[in-house]
Scaffold this active site. Sequence first.
Site, PDB file in Angstrom:
ATOM      1  N   GLY A 204       0.863  -1.330   0.035  1.00 38.31           N
ATOM      2  CA  GLY A 204      -0.073  -0.082  -0.408  1.00 38.31           C
ATOM      3  C   GLY A 204       0.904   1.375   0.129  1.00 38.31           C
ATOM      4  O   GLY A 204       2.119   1.208  -0.335  1.00 38.31           O
ATOM      5  N   SER A 205       0.299   2.355   0.543  1.00 40.36           N
ATOM      6  CA  SER A 205       0.949   3.656   0.484  1.00 40.36           C
ATOM      7  C   SER A 205       1.998   3.808   1.701  1.00 40.36           C
ATOM      8  O   SER A 205       2.139   3.005   2.550  1.00 40.36           O
ATOM      9  CB  SER A 205       0.073   4.783   0.857  1.00 40.36           C
ATOM     10  OG  SER A 205      -0.602   4.406   1.898  1.00 40.36           O
ATOM     11  N   GLY A 209       2.107   2.489   5.440  1.00 38.92           N
ATOM     12  CA  GLY A 209       3.024   1.497   5.480  1.00 38.92           C
ATOM     13  C   GLY A 209       3.703   2.073   7.000  1.00 38.92           C
ATOM     14  O   GLY A 209       4.265   1.153   7.723  1.00 38.92           O
ATOM     15  N   LYS A 211       2.472   3.637   9.404  1.00 36.70           N
ATOM     16  CA  LYS A 211       1.616   3.243  10.583  1.00 36.70           C
ATOM     17  C   LYS A 211       1.587   1.771  10.958  1.00 36.70           C
ATOM     18  O   LYS A 211       1.739   1.392  12.146  1.00 36.70           O
ATOM     19  CB  LYS A 211       0.194   3.496  10.225  1.00 36.70           C
ATOM     20  CG  LYS A 211      -0.136   5.032  10.321  1.00 36.70           C
ATOM     21  CD  LYS A 211      -1.654   5.354  10.160  1.00 36.70           C
ATOM     22  CE  LYS A 211      -1.839   6.791   9.849  1.00 36.70           C
ATOM     23  NZ  LYS A 211      -3.034   6.983   9.077  1.00 36.70           N
ATOM     24  N   GLU A 226       5.524  -3.640   1.019  1.00 41.80           N
ATOM     25  CA  GLU A 226       5.845  -3.153  -0.634  1.00 41.80           C
ATOM     26  C   GLU A 226       5.059  -1.894  -0.721  1.00 41.80           C
ATOM     27  O   GLU A 226       3.608  -1.722  -0.579  1.00 41.80           O
ATOM     28  CB  GLU A 226       5.083  -4.238  -1.705  1.00 41.80           C
ATOM     29  CG  GLU A 226       5.370  -5.502  -1.458  1.00 41.80           C
ATOM     30  CD  GLU A 226       6.905  -5.582  -2.030  1.00 41.80           C
ATOM     31  OE1 GLU A 226       7.360  -4.558  -3.129  1.00 41.80           O
ATOM     32  OE2 GLU A 226       7.819  -6.545  -1.839  1.00 41.80           O
ATOM     33  N   CYS A 260       2.164   0.594  -8.727  1.00 38.86           N
ATOM     34  CA  CYS A 260       3.228   1.289  -8.015  1.00 38.86           C
ATOM     35  C   CYS A 260       4.591   1.217  -8.875  1.00 38.86           C
ATOM     36  O   CYS A 260       5.482   2.077  -8.681  1.00 38.86           O
ATOM     37  CB  CYS A 260       3.515   0.015  -6.645  1.00 38.86           C
ATOM     38  SG  CYS A 260       3.597  -1.465  -7.299  1.00 38.86           S
ATOM     39  N   GLU A 357       4.602  10.471  -5.413  1.00 37.17           N
ATOM     40  CA  GLU A 357       3.765   9.493  -6.295  1.00 37.17           C
ATOM     41  C   GLU A 357       2.409  10.021  -6.386  1.00 37.17           C
ATOM     42  O   GLU A 357       1.801  10.337  -5.513  1.00 37.17           O
ATOM     43  CB  GLU A 357       3.976   8.235  -5.478  1.00 37.17           C
ATOM     44  CG  GLU A 357       2.943   7.001  -6.221  1.00 37.17           C
ATOM     45  CD  GLU A 357       3.265   5.810  -5.564  1.00 37.17           C
ATOM     46  OE1 GLU A 357       2.622   5.925  -4.132  1.00 37.17           O
ATOM     47  OE2 GLU A 357       3.488   4.676  -6.049  1.00 37.17           O
TER      48      GLU A 357
HETATM   49  P1  NAD Z   1      -3.377   2.356   1.509  1.00 38.45           P
HETATM   50  O1  NAD Z   1      -2.180   2.200   2.054  1.00 38.45           O
HETATM   51  O2  NAD Z   1      -4.339   3.295   1.428  1.00 38.45           O
HETATM   52  O3  NAD Z   1      -4.203   0.949   1.959  1.00 38.45           O
HETATM   53  C1  NAD Z   1      -3.652  -0.197   1.547  1.00 38.45           C
HETATM   54  C2  NAD Z   1      -4.400  -1.245   2.515  1.00 38.45           C
HETATM   55  O4  NAD Z   1      -3.920  -1.044   3.960  1.00 38.45           O
HETATM   56  C3  NAD Z   1      -5.975  -1.100   2.478  1.00 38.45           C
HETATM   57  O5  NAD Z   1      -6.531  -2.413   2.475  1.00 38.45           O
HETATM   58  C4  NAD Z   1      -6.201  -0.482   3.511  1.00 38.45           C
HETATM   59  O6  NAD Z   1      -7.675  -0.708   4.105  1.00 38.45           O
HETATM   60  C5  NAD Z   1      -5.366  -0.919   4.516  1.00 38.45           C
HETATM   61  N1  NAD Z   1      -5.149   0.166   5.861  1.00 38.45           N
HETATM   62  C6  NAD Z   1      -5.104   1.561   5.711  1.00 38.45           C
HETATM   63  N2  NAD Z   1      -4.865   1.825   7.182  1.00 38.45           N
HETATM   64  C7  NAD Z   1      -4.766   0.911   7.647  1.00 38.45           C
HETATM   65  C8  NAD Z   1      -4.031   0.749   9.210  1.00 38.45           C
HETATM   66  N3  NAD Z   1      -3.635   1.630   9.837  1.00 38.45           N
HETATM   67  N4  NAD Z   1      -3.483  -0.373   9.452  1.00 38.45           N
HETATM   68  C9  NAD Z   1      -3.467  -1.559   8.444  1.00 38.45           C
HETATM   69  N5  NAD Z   1      -4.024  -1.511   7.238  1.00 38.45           N
HETATM   70  C10 NAD Z   1      -4.674  -0.159   6.824  1.00 38.45           C
HETATM   71  O7  NAD Z   1      -2.990   2.052  -0.200  1.00 38.45           O
HETATM   72  P2  NAD Z   1      -4.174   2.023  -1.710  1.00 38.45           P
HETATM   73  O8  NAD Z   1      -4.608   3.363  -1.675  1.00 38.45           O
HETATM   74  O9  NAD Z   1      -5.103   0.824  -1.369  1.00 38.45           O
HETATM   75  O10 NAD Z   1      -3.255   1.627  -2.456  1.00 38.45           O
HETATM   76  C11 NAD Z   1      -2.311   2.651  -3.193  1.00 38.45           C
HETATM   77  C12 NAD Z   1      -0.571   2.683  -2.718  1.00 38.45           C
HETATM   78  O11 NAD Z   1      -0.168   1.172  -2.614  1.00 38.45           O
HETATM   79  C13 NAD Z   1       0.177   3.395  -3.600  1.00 38.45           C
HETATM   80  O12 NAD Z   1       0.855   4.066  -2.783  1.00 38.45           O
HETATM   81  C14 NAD Z   1       0.958   2.253  -4.259  1.00 38.45           C
HETATM   82  O13 NAD Z   1       2.251   2.668  -4.478  1.00 38.45           O
HETATM   83  C15 NAD Z   1       1.067   1.445  -3.251  1.00 38.45           C
HETATM   84  N6  NAD Z   1       1.154  -0.121  -3.928  1.00 38.45           N
HETATM   85  C16 NAD Z   1       2.456  -0.810  -3.800  1.00 38.45           C
HETATM   86  C17 NAD Z   1       2.739  -1.840  -4.666  1.00 38.45           C
HETATM   87  C18 NAD Z   1       4.156  -2.452  -4.652  1.00 38.45           C
HETATM   88  O14 NAD Z   1       4.261  -3.783  -4.860  1.00 38.45           O
HETATM   89  N7  NAD Z   1       4.992  -1.973  -4.078  1.00 38.45           N
HETATM   90  C19 NAD Z   1       1.693  -2.508  -4.976  1.00 38.45           C
HETATM   91  C20 NAD Z   1       0.517  -1.868  -5.248  1.00 38.45           C
HETATM   92  C21 NAD Z   1       0.171  -0.820  -4.207  1.00 38.45           C
END
Ligand code: NAD
Length: 453
Positions: A204-205, A209, A211, A226, A260, A357
């Site tokens: 995720g973001s 990450g 947090k 990731e 990503c 990003e």
């Molecule tokens: P996000 O970080 O908002 O959410 C990711 C996941 O985390 C979701 O399931 C969300 O519900 C959960 N989440 C939110 N807050 C949380 C917390 N406090 N504790 C635990 N889980 C929590 O990301 P997004 O908007 O779903 O995806 C976009 C981001 O993901 C972009 O920044 C992108 O670069 C990144 N990404 C990276 C890769 C990689 O392989 N490096 C792959 C896909 C996406």
Amino acid sequence: MYDPSVGEVIATTQLCSKAQVNAAATAASNALLSWSQTTVSERADYLNAIADAMEQQFNKLVGLSALNSGKPIEEAKIDVGDAIACYRYYANLIVSQSTLTEVTTNEAGIRLLKTLAPIGVCALIVPWKFPMVTTSWKLAPALAAGCTVILKPSEVTLLPELMLGNILSAIGLPKGVVNILPGAAEVGAAITSHPLIDKISFTGSNGVGEKVMIQAAKGIKDISLELGGKSAIIVRADADIDHACDLIIGGIFTNAGQICSATSRLLLHSDIAQNLFTQLKIKTNSLQVGDGFDPDTQMGPLVSQQQQMQVQKYLDIAAEENLDCLTGNNVLDSQGYFASPTIYIEVPTDSRLWQEEVFGPVLVSTTFVDDTEAIRLANDSKFALAATIVSADEQATIEMALQIQAGHLWINEQQIVLPEAGWGGFKQSGIGRELGPDGLSAYQKSKHILLPN
Ligand code: NAD
């Protein structure tokens, strides 16, 4: 959940309570002993059964993914195919791994044996970008290793992931081995801080990450992350311009730039800049933006209104920074969450669009005069996930690839991901690797057994 092509609700679901998170963690913990003692061929059979069932329901999974994420149907087909390939890859890998190996016998006659044990109960937290694919990168190796799992898909793209849950029940996966919990940040936080969790694998973001790292600290949980990227595509002076334009467009406008590893920074040799920009503008303007189910569509909508607002925010910043726009520059005035493919040229490296990003169809570019400058510009980022190099000189590209900080480098290709090639970045793009043998190691710990000869 929404259909992002028209901005209408297509399904609603209840999110989990804290009590349900606790029940799922307890179920996963109770199932761990028996699941971890299954043989590798039993676990491989389950993984192949998941792949078989996904193949049987291929069209339905593709349709749900396209509907829920807005991506063009051909991209959704690639996603489901990639997820299936991942389950099959780890089925094959786990049966080829020795369960107990004799490492050495030393001079004093002590034998050393080594085995790989599952890490335990794993929390898998995935984003919306590639439903089922990111999940498979985590779930397949975790199950292969003998771990039990709590999976929290993104609240934005639950539909295909919930169908995966039906598949797991239908193939008879023992109860408690995989627990899929719908939920947003609150549920994610409750899972990742739960005392019965041994490992967290998060995609995720960067903000979330960070947090998750803090949540993982309590109880000293193992962690893989990731995170984001701002990857470079470098076009050398000897590149084929037509092919380079296709790679540039594929690298930034596939999945509406919500990748990503999107190559969102274009580095262009100054000798070919004018010629390339002319062709790039023509090709970009001819892209068909529309509903993912329309076979002519080449770029679908953004996944959500929130993501559309995020893109608008960066277009506003570009206007404030007076960036020179080659094409695009607006979100579309329609019910769906569309944005136009956008390219800015001669962008200063201190611009926010250069450094941050966007996660949308926005490309920034600048020029370079030699390979040394191209490498310096490519490495001028807090992220280091991937890069593409376009050139007719293979030796020169390999030398550049060795100097560019990135986990994945494509030469005259873009965005190809193979199950056998580890995935992950350097710097703030994350910690650890998914896919390949490294992706399996992420769910195993070595144990050493010493005994007299
Ligand atoms: P996000 O970080 O908002 O959410 C990711 C996941 O985390 C979701 O399931 C969300 O519900 C959960 N989440 C939110 N807050 C949380 C917390 N406090 N504790 C635990 N889980 C929590 O990301 P997004 O908007 O779903 O995806 C976009 C981001 O993901 C972009 O920044 C992108 O670069 C990144 N990404 C990276 C890769 C990689 O392989 N490096 C792959 C896909 C996406």
